[in-house]
Scaffold this motif. Structure first.
Motif, PDB file in Angstrom:
ATOM      1  N   GLN A  42       0.826  -1.201   0.000  1.00 53.05           N
ATOM      2  CA  GLN A  42       0.000   0.000   0.000  1.00 53.05           C
ATOM      3  C   GLN A  42       0.869   1.263   0.000  1.00 53.05           C
ATOM      4  OE1 GLN A  42      -2.976   0.030   3.062  1.00 53.05           O
ATOM      5  NE2 GLN A  42      -3.738   2.080   2.531  1.00 53.05           N
ATOM      6  N   LYS A  43       2.014   1.199   0.691  1.00 47.46           N
ATOM      7  CA  LYS A  43       2.932   2.349   0.710  1.00 47.46           C
ATOM      8  C   LYS A  43       3.443   2.658  -0.699  1.00 47.46           C
ATOM      9  CE  LYS A  43       4.759   2.317   5.445  1.00 47.46           C
ATOM     10  NZ  LYS A  43       5.986   2.174   6.278  1.00 47.46           N
ATOM     11  N   ILE A  44       3.783   1.612  -1.459  1.00 48.24           N
ATOM     12  CA  ILE A  44       4.242   1.833  -2.835  1.00 48.24           C
ATOM     13  C   ILE A  44       3.127   2.449  -3.672  1.00 48.24           C
ATOM     14  CG2 ILE A  44       5.006   0.715  -4.975  1.00 48.24           C
ATOM     15  CD1 ILE A  44       6.485  -1.299  -3.422  1.00 48.24           C
ATOM     16  N   GLU A  45       1.919   1.909  -3.532  1.00 44.60           N
ATOM     17  CA  GLU A  45       0.796   2.435  -4.306  1.00 44.60           C
ATOM     18  C   GLU A  45       0.533   3.905  -3.965  1.00 44.60           C
ATOM     19  OE1 GLU A  45      -1.979  -1.458  -5.201  1.00 44.60           O
ATOM     20  OE2 GLU A  45      -2.099  -0.591  -3.193  1.00 44.60           O
ATOM     21  N   GLU A  46       0.647   4.266  -2.688  1.00 48.61           N
ATOM     22  CA  GLU A  46       0.444   5.661  -2.286  1.00 48.61           C
ATOM     23  C   GLU A  46       1.557   6.545  -2.803  1.00 48.61           C
ATOM     24  OE1 GLU A  46       0.190   5.382   1.934  1.00 48.61           O
ATOM     25  OE2 GLU A  46      -1.901   4.685   1.947  1.00 48.61           O
ATOM     26  N   GLU A  47       2.788   6.031  -2.772  1.00 47.13           N
ATOM     27  CA  GLU A  47       3.927   6.803  -3.265  1.00 47.13           C
ATOM     28  C   GLU A  47       3.796   7.099  -4.761  1.00 47.13           C
ATOM     29  OE1 GLU A  47       8.755   6.186  -3.902  1.00 47.13           O
ATOM     30  OE2 GLU A  47       7.706   5.018  -2.361  1.00 47.13           O
ATOM     31  N   LEU A  48       3.308   6.091  -5.509  1.00 42.99           N
ATOM     32  CA  LEU A  48       3.167   6.244  -6.959  1.00 42.99           C
ATOM     33  C   LEU A  48       1.804   6.802  -7.364  1.00 42.99           C
ATOM     34  CD1 LEU A  48       4.777   2.847  -8.060  1.00 42.99           C
ATOM     35  CD2 LEU A  48       5.854   5.104  -8.061  1.00 42.99           C
ATOM     36  N   ASN A  49       0.872   6.838  -6.391  1.00 42.01           N
ATOM     37  CA  ASN A  49      -0.488   7.325  -6.633  1.00 42.01           C
ATOM     38  C   ASN A  49      -1.200   6.494  -7.708  1.00 42.01           C
ATOM     39  OD1 ASN A  49      -2.672   8.988  -6.090  1.00 42.01           O
ATOM     40  ND2 ASN A  49      -2.124  10.465  -7.706  1.00 42.01           N
ATOM     41  N   ILE A  50      -1.032   5.185  -7.606  1.00 42.70           N
ATOM     42  CA  ILE A  50      -1.719   4.261  -8.527  1.00 42.70           C
ATOM     43  C   ILE A  50      -2.090   2.994  -7.746  1.00 42.70           C
ATOM     44  CG2 ILE A  50      -0.667   5.033 -10.691  1.00 42.70           C
ATOM     45  CD1 ILE A  50       0.632   1.895  -9.087  1.00 42.70           C
ATOM     46  N   LEU A  51      -2.885   2.128  -8.378  1.00 44.39           N
ATOM     47  CA  LEU A  51      -3.191   0.816  -7.811  1.00 44.39           C
ATOM     48  C   LEU A  51      -2.454  -0.247  -8.635  1.00 44.39           C
ATOM     49  CD1 LEU A  51      -7.033   0.925  -7.028  1.00 44.39           C
ATOM     50  CD2 LEU A  51      -5.144   0.924  -5.384  1.00 44.39           C
ATOM     51  N   ILE A  52      -1.650  -1.053  -7.954  1.00 42.82           N
ATOM     52  CA  ILE A  52      -0.935  -2.137  -8.639  1.00 42.82           C
ATOM     53  C   ILE A  52      -1.852  -3.347  -8.795  1.00 42.82           C
ATOM     54  CG2 ILE A  52       1.027  -3.727  -8.506  1.00 42.82           C
ATOM     55  CD1 ILE A  52       2.505  -1.582  -6.871  1.00 42.82           C
ATOM     56  N   PHE A  53      -2.708  -3.579  -7.800  1.00 43.08           N
ATOM     57  CA  PHE A  53      -3.582  -4.746  -7.799  1.00 43.08           C
ATOM     58  C   PHE A  53      -5.047  -4.336  -7.761  1.00 43.08           C
ATOM     59  CE2 PHE A  53       0.381  -6.169  -5.790  1.00 43.08           C
ATOM     60  CZ  PHE A  53       0.716  -7.234  -6.624  1.00 43.08           C
TER      61      PHE A  53
END
Length: 318
Positions: free
Chosen positions: A37-48
């Motif tokens: 979730q931290k990565i998704e927030e950092e990139l401002n996207i959803l990976i899954f």
């Protein structure tokens, strides 16, 4: 973002389940979920896409996973560079071997290898060719020993040796008195073969240029993973079989009389070390190759051979 976080992403992408991915990464599920979730927030996207069962990658997630694999591989390569610079050959090494090679080749080289390289922790698994290919691609194996060529773009092959096919005929067979036989002598309908999933079976089918399926005796249907079973059934007059050359070395003198070599060029399988083209842990791969080469050269002396493809329904190749 960190390498560890990317490893968590790759685990979820592979297993399509947060709980299972956490188990494989040896962390709790909340920890793994939080880091992704931290990565998704950092990139401002959803990976899954978590609304789907099983979990699916989003379109951008697919691209991120592809790049994450490259990053994690390159991070591992840094460790390799340091170890090679220090001349260190050690650590965990995961090796897959197909069932028709494991019983004969492994006892020939394993003792020599562990004595010469005591710091390497070999984890050896007996796997069929399809499982080996998948695990090499997913990073769950460092290398494998299998019949080749496999024609896999992402995998590299180093040939170890060529192993001829040898016919095993019961004493009552019409060709029992022939010292050498030809491929044209084979009758696919009477050959007892290993069950589906074994590349040695596919090699026999390719050798006979047949799309059929082994023994068609109306009284029984055979599905066996054991050469010993095939030999015993042949002794009972229920058919003939083909064996890899190394397997014939341990037969009793009584059974060796029933072996018949093929005329040259002898049909043979190509046995290779297979590993990802990223060449991670190449120093251990080279150590394996040299150790096997040292013990096999005295056992396999055939030169004039015709390589038979292990691929299902493939043709023979020179």
């Amino acid at each position: 973002m960190t390498i560890t976080q990317l490893q968590y992403v790759l685990a979820v992408a592979e297993y399509k389940n947060f709980t299972l991915a956490a188990e494989k990464c040896f962390v709790t599920q909340p920890t793994l979920s939080m880091q992704i979730q931290k990565i998704e927030e950092e990139l401002n996207i959803l990976i899954f896409d978590r609304s789907k069962k099983p979990i699916q990658l989003t379109d951008i997630g697919q691209k991120i996973v592809t790049q994450a694999k490259n990053i994690v591989n390159e991070a591992d390569r840094i460790k390799d560079i340091v170890e090679q610079q220090k001349g260190f050959i050690g650590g965990e090494f995961r090796l897959g071997i197909i069932p028709t090679i494991m019983p004969t080749l492994l006892p020939m080289f394993l003792n020599n290898f562990i004595k010469k390289y005591p710091k390497v922790k070999l984890i050896i698994e007996e796997l069929n060719t399809e499982e080996i290919i998948n695990r090499l691609k997913n990073g769950h194996l460092d290398a494998a020993i299998a019949a080749t060529p496999l024609e896999e773009e992402k995998l590299k092959e180093i040939v170890l040796y060529f192993e001829p096919f040898v016919a095993y005929l019961p004493e009552s067979h019409a060709m029992a008195n022939k010292k050498e036989i030809e491929v044209s002598d084979l009758n696919i309908e009477e050959i007892l073969m290993l069950q589906d999933g074994h590349c040695f079976r596919d090699g026999i089918l390719n050798l006979c240029k047949s799309n059929g399926g082994g023994n068609n005796n109306g009284n029984f249907r055979l599905e066996s993973g054991s050469f010993e079973t095939l030999i015993k059934l042949a002794d009972e007059g229920l058919g003939t079989t083909l064996l890899p050359y190394l397997h014939t070395l341990d037969l009793s003198d009584k059974d060796k009389v029933k072996l018949h070599q093929f005329k040259e060029p002898k049909p043979a399988r190509e046995v290779s070390l297979v590993f990802p083209k990223t060449e991670l842990k190449i120093h251990i791969i080279d150590a394996l190759r040299s150790t096997i080469a040292g013990v096999i050269k005295g056992a396999i002396v055939f030169q004039n051979v015709q390589i038979v493809s292990p691929l299902a329904k493939a043709g023979s190749k020179q």
